[in-house]
Design a protein around this motif. Sequence first.
Motif, PDB file in Angstrom:
ATOM      1  N   GLY A 118     -17.612 -11.640  14.415  1.00 12.01           N
ATOM      2  CA  GLY A 118     -16.220 -12.069  14.532  1.00 12.01           C
ATOM      3  C   GLY A 118     -15.636 -12.504  13.201  1.00 12.01           C
ATOM      4  O   GLY A 118     -14.484 -12.186  12.881  1.00 12.01           O
ATOM      5  N   LEU A 119     -16.425 -13.231  12.418  1.00  9.17           N
ATOM      6  CA  LEU A 119     -15.965 -13.677  11.105  1.00  9.17           C
ATOM      7  C   LEU A 119     -15.709 -12.487  10.183  1.00  9.17           C
ATOM      8  O   LEU A 119     -14.703 -12.454   9.463  1.00  9.17           O
ATOM      9  N   MET A 120     -16.602 -11.507  10.218  1.00 11.59           N
ATOM     10  CA  MET A 120     -16.409 -10.312   9.394  1.00 11.59           C
ATOM     11  C   MET A 120     -15.160  -9.545   9.830  1.00 11.59           C
ATOM     12  O   MET A 120     -14.393  -9.071   8.979  1.00 11.59           O
ATOM     13  N   ALA A 121     -14.959  -9.421  11.139  1.00  9.65           N
ATOM     14  CA  ALA A 121     -13.768  -8.721  11.628  1.00  9.65           C
ATOM     15  C   ALA A 121     -12.499  -9.458  11.184  1.00  9.65           C
ATOM     16  O   ALA A 121     -11.531  -8.823  10.744  1.00  9.65           O
ATOM     17  N   LEU A 122     -12.488 -10.783  11.300  1.00 11.40           N
ATOM     18  CA  LEU A 122     -11.333 -11.566  10.875  1.00 11.40           C
ATOM     19  C   LEU A 122     -11.096 -11.437   9.371  1.00 11.40           C
ATOM     20  O   LEU A 122      -9.959 -11.275   8.916  1.00 11.40           O
ATOM     21  N   PHE A 173      -6.986  -6.382   5.162  1.00 11.91           N
ATOM     22  CA  PHE A 173      -6.104  -5.266   5.526  1.00 11.91           C
ATOM     23  C   PHE A 173      -4.649  -5.724   5.610  1.00 11.91           C
ATOM     24  O   PHE A 173      -3.743  -5.053   5.086  1.00 11.91           O
ATOM     25  N   LEU A 174      -4.417  -6.838   6.264  1.00 11.36           N
ATOM     26  CA  LEU A 174      -3.059  -7.352   6.414  1.00 11.36           C
ATOM     27  C   LEU A 174      -2.453  -7.713   5.059  1.00 11.36           C
ATOM     28  O   LEU A 174      -1.273  -7.432   4.801  1.00 11.36           O
ATOM     29  N   GLY A 175      -3.235  -8.318   4.187  1.00 10.12           N
ATOM     30  CA  GLY A 175      -2.743  -8.662   2.848  1.00 10.12           C
ATOM     31  C   GLY A 175      -2.389  -7.423   2.047  1.00 10.12           C
ATOM     32  O   GLY A 175      -1.340  -7.379   1.384  1.00 10.12           O
ATOM     33  N   LEU A 197      -1.592  -4.505   3.326  1.00 13.54           N
ATOM     34  CA  LEU A 197      -0.428  -3.899   3.967  1.00 13.54           C
ATOM     35  C   LEU A 197       0.857  -4.601   3.530  1.00 13.54           C
ATOM     36  O   LEU A 197       1.859  -3.940   3.199  1.00 13.54           O
ATOM     37  N   LEU A 198       0.847  -5.933   3.517  1.00 13.62           N
ATOM     38  CA  LEU A 198       2.023  -6.674   3.062  1.00 13.62           C
ATOM     39  C   LEU A 198       2.307  -6.398   1.585  1.00 13.62           C
ATOM     40  O   LEU A 198       3.477  -6.290   1.181  1.00 13.62           O
ATOM     41  N   ASN A 199       1.266  -6.282   0.781  1.00  9.86           N
ATOM     42  CA  ASN A 199       1.457  -5.933  -0.631  1.00  9.86           C
ATOM     43  C   ASN A 199       2.154  -4.578  -0.749  1.00  9.86           C
ATOM     44  O   ASN A 199       3.067  -4.403  -1.565  1.00  9.86           O
ATOM     45  N   HIS A 200       1.710  -3.629   0.057  1.00 12.79           N
ATOM     46  CA  HIS A 200       2.316  -2.290   0.012  1.00 12.79           C
ATOM     47  C   HIS A 200       3.765  -2.335   0.475  1.00 12.79           C
ATOM     48  O   HIS A 200       4.646  -1.703  -0.141  1.00 12.79           O
ATOM     49  N   LEU A 201       4.032  -3.053   1.574  1.00 14.19           N
ATOM     50  CA  LEU A 201       5.393  -3.121   2.102  1.00 14.19           C
ATOM     51  C   LEU A 201       6.339  -3.865   1.161  1.00 14.19           C
ATOM     52  O   LEU A 201       7.529  -3.538   1.072  1.00 14.19           O
ATOM     53  N   GLY A 257       1.601 -10.294  -0.678  1.00 14.21           N
ATOM     54  CA  GLY A 257       0.999 -10.180   0.655  1.00 14.21           C
ATOM     55  C   GLY A 257      -0.083 -11.228   0.877  1.00 14.21           C
ATOM     56  O   GLY A 257      -0.130 -11.903   1.919  1.00 14.21           O
ATOM     57  N   PHE A 258      -0.941 -11.384  -0.123  1.00 12.15           N
ATOM     58  CA  PHE A 258      -1.996 -12.390  -0.012  1.00 12.15           C
ATOM     59  C   PHE A 258      -1.420 -13.797  -0.096  1.00 12.15           C
ATOM     60  O   PHE A 258      -1.924 -14.725   0.532  1.00 12.15           O
TER      61      PHE A 258
END
Length: 124
Positions: A53-57, A63-65, A67-71, A78-79
Amino acid sequence: MMNEEKNSRTDSMIGNLMGYIDTRIDLIKLELQMKIKSSFIGLLHAVLLGVAGLMALLFFNIFLGLLLNHLLDSSFWGFGILTLFYIILFVILILGVDKKVFQGIADKTFDNTIYKHDKRNEPL
């Protein structure tokens, strides 16, 4: 003759009692070993689930960071947004959430776990 018979019967009863006590001790040791083994398996399972679970989080946040950097067409915003989100969440948990909420969850989770009957002791 009568005395020898009493001594023989007493020795036999003492031998049976000692055998019963030895068997009972062995049974207790076996039950303890089984409980320790099942506790170890449960702990190992919980640790592996926690690591997964920790690795998935962690990877989801990366990934989210990214993605936000790209957007946002940036290499760091993003980070920064994710970090700000977790700081706000941390402050809310420290200052805003009452511990009684967690106490209620713990009460519901662990209610009557100690006093539940063992399935082996139930009548057939």
